[in-house]
Design an enzyme around this catalytic site. Sequence first.
Site, short mmCIF file in Angstrom:
data_model
loop_
_atom_site.label_atom_id
_atom_site.label_comp_id
_atom_site.label_asym_id
_atom_site.label_seq_id
_atom_site.Cartn_x
_atom_site.Cartn_y
_atom_site.Cartn_z
N GLU A 1 0.84 -1.19 0.00
CA GLU A 1 0.00 0.00 0.00
C GLU A 1 0.88 1.25 0.00
O GLU A 1 2.10 1.18 0.23
CB GLU A 1 -0.91 0.00 1.22
N LYS B 1 -5.53 -2.74 13.82
CA LYS B 1 -4.86 -1.71 14.62
C LYS B 1 -5.46 -1.69 16.02
O LYS B 1 -6.66 -1.84 16.23
CB LYS B 1 -5.01 -0.35 13.94
N LYS C 1 -6.21 10.05 0.19
CA LYS C 1 -6.27 8.65 0.60
C LYS C 1 -7.29 7.97 -0.31
O LYS C 1 -8.45 8.40 -0.38
CB LYS C 1 -6.69 8.53 2.06
N VAL D 1 -5.67 0.00 2.36
CA VAL D 1 -5.77 -1.46 2.23
C VAL D 1 -6.80 -1.81 1.17
O VAL D 1 -6.57 -2.63 0.28
CB VAL D 1 -6.12 -2.11 3.59
N ASP E 1 -18.90 3.87 12.53
CA ASP E 1 -17.59 4.02 11.86
C ASP E 1 -16.94 2.65 11.72
O ASP E 1 -16.37 2.10 12.66
CB ASP E 1 -16.69 4.96 12.68
N SER F 1 -14.37 0.49 9.01
CA SER F 1 -13.45 0.65 7.89
C SER F 1 -13.92 -0.12 6.66
O SER F 1 -14.45 -1.23 6.76
CB SER F 1 -12.06 0.17 8.29
N ALA F 2 -13.67 0.50 5.49
CA ALA F 2 -13.98 -0.17 4.23
C ALA F 2 -13.10 -1.39 4.00
O ALA F 2 -13.42 -2.24 3.15
CB ALA F 2 -13.79 0.81 3.07
N ASP F 3 -12.01 -1.49 4.77
CA ASP F 3 -11.12 -2.65 4.63
C ASP F 3 -11.88 -3.96 4.83
O ASP F 3 -11.64 -4.95 4.13
CB ASP F 3 -9.97 -2.59 5.65
#
Length: 791
Positions: free
Chosen positions: A47, A182, A109, A129, A161, A163-165
């Site tokens: 990435e 994380k 981003k 990612v 919230d 993440s799109a990951d």
Amino acid sequence: MTMFLQRPSHLSYAPLRRISYSYRANVKISPLVAEALRKKAPVVALESTIITHGMPYPENLRMAREVEAVIRRNGAEPATVAVLDGVCHVGLTDDALESLAKIGTKAHKVSRRDMAVVTAKGLTGGTTVSGTMILAHKAGIKVFVTGGIGGVHREAENTMDVSADLLELSRTPVAVICAGPKAILDIPRTMEVLETHGVTVATISNANNAFSTDIPAFWTQSSGVTSPTTVADPEEAARIIYTGHSMGLTSSTLICNPIPPRFALPEALINGAITTALRVAEQRGIKGKDITPFLLGAVKELTQGKSLEANIGLVMWNAEIGARIAREVARLDGWNEVEVVKGRTVAKLEGVESVLAAALQDLREVGASLLENKIQPAVEDEASLLENKIQPAVEDEASLLENKIQPAVEDEASLLVVGSVAMDATSTLSASASSALQLHTSHPGRTTTTPGGVGLNLATAAAFCGIKDVRLVSRVGADESGKALLEHMDRFGLDTSGLRVVKGESTGRYTAVHDNSGELVVAIADMKAAEDIAAEDVAREIERAKPRWICLDGNLSPETIAATVKTARASKANVFFEPTSAPKSGRLFSSTKIRLALGGTSVAKPNTLELEAMFEAARTNEYFADEGWWQIIDGLGTGPQFRRDVEVLFRTHPMLRTSGLFEAGLVQQAVHLLPYVPMLLITLGRLGVMTVQLLPPESGIAPTSIKDGRIIARGLSGDVCIQWYPPVAELGEGEIVSVSGAGDSFAGAVLADLVGEPEFDLGKLVERGQRAAVLSLKSKGAVSEELRMLR
């Protein structure tokens, strides 16, 4: 004692013609990545938000270059992914990397949501990612390495919230290797979402993380959440990834690779920092896409930069493991396995085509690339292009092997290991045979054959412990053993450019008999190939490598040892002597042509028998009659008080009291050798290690402390320091698998510290060496791969 050469800056090369790119599904693929994909060779996607948003310039550029270098050294092609001026790139030039690093946080981003917008508007961005997975999949890349994934944020029940990951992992079949979610996230809920979306999650569970079955939490090894499954090593992880692809699964495989202990942060420190950062974020109303960079930045400040150091360390570790996974996935997918020679990916020798691949890789190392239509000439043209590079007939095995180990473009190496390469045959007696051993008859047992030789073991251990540019200087025969050894070294990325393949000569062989507890009974070492290494050949390698340290093993001839010590002294390189065995350890003092200079050998690592043999060789050859030796010895403060302190030391500590080492004169022998070898690391087996040093006068070292195992004698010639280090671990019955490479592993780990740390801590150096020895004692191979965890 320690002197280092200032290395010249790298030569600059004029660029060749413009680079021709391949395109696939609106993705611009660099020539090197395209060529690797065409051959089904291993490629690892990277990435770029870690470059643009992870750290400031120039630290981000150094990190990006090093990650790519780690992947290349481990036999795969790196493919950094980014969007540059509206063009999606898979694989960046160094200039593009530098440009992206300088743009930093001004870049966008780029996740799935942003891909079309950034591309359509001609903008530049670092891929997340999610974004990296999309473009890697379009290019045909199956393995992607990152630091940690995004996930469900804390308080997500209120903020939504997520993440799109996580969604990308459920719908894009690119394997992701990371150090877990994380730690700023809600990891239990993150794992629930991954389970709901059918994402395969596995954690690499080995001695690196105490065989934990927990999902790692980025900066720490355990999140307290049990991993759905565990794998023992990268190869097992690769089999799961390959099977998923074979079954046509459209989701990702997430491989969690726990941060190594040396980089991991204390849980109390990191959890306290996260709690504080979350509280501040809430007070300031920071949400959405801004929350993650804020929290990471705040944690960095609260840990005084330790979280960033850990982040870089785990990324490098993930890159190494990811490259190994990619290699195995490619092999399972039909790739004709490649070898790694000094950071170059080179196809196995199958005629002229493989040599052309090597030549193209050489061009890459000088920062240039050929036009794509020049990369695939007809075989007839390849032969003529490389006529001067390869002339022997294919059936000439010696010539093939010699071509396989052509020197790399970058000739310098910080560590030069000169010594033996051999095939080790180890026969282990059965329990009944061990208890009733008889001569002149056969006994039941089992035999294994593994690559070995002191020189190879030392170089391997040093490389595993983090020395990136170790080079082995040795000789092998043009036989099956020599071929197997070269393939073994290439597989682990060792620099073989210092090896000579000699037709008509036999490769070294070490045959050992061990009892059922792993202890050596008897061994035969056929090391004529090492004994025939010529001093002038070593001198040329020293001139080429300009090393900081040169390690010599006792298999070399006395004349080659003495001449090399002299050459090293002239080139201001330090010399480390590995005695190898008691009969060979005296070779340091046995040359009939060249006398060993005072202080010519910086460090030696004998065991007690080898120390005695070194002492006897020096005495027999009248080294103790040298006027310079007398002047140094007379100026040492090793009088009656010193001798009393030594006796008290051996009588006070229970492990030493009954050892017989004091009565055998171990310290007296060592002190006699100090003018020639100012640091002796004497390995005592199950009793630990004793170091004997000659330091400059008024060195400032702490005074004598029997309790701490330390004795100091101060004098005009210098300070003598004796320090005993107890063993770091006691292995129980049955834990020792083999003793053949333990001493070499100790020496290799020590060398890694000496090369990498000019101001080394002797206590940490010895502890690291002992831990390396313990790992190899429990390993079937001479040198355990788990030494990588000691970096």
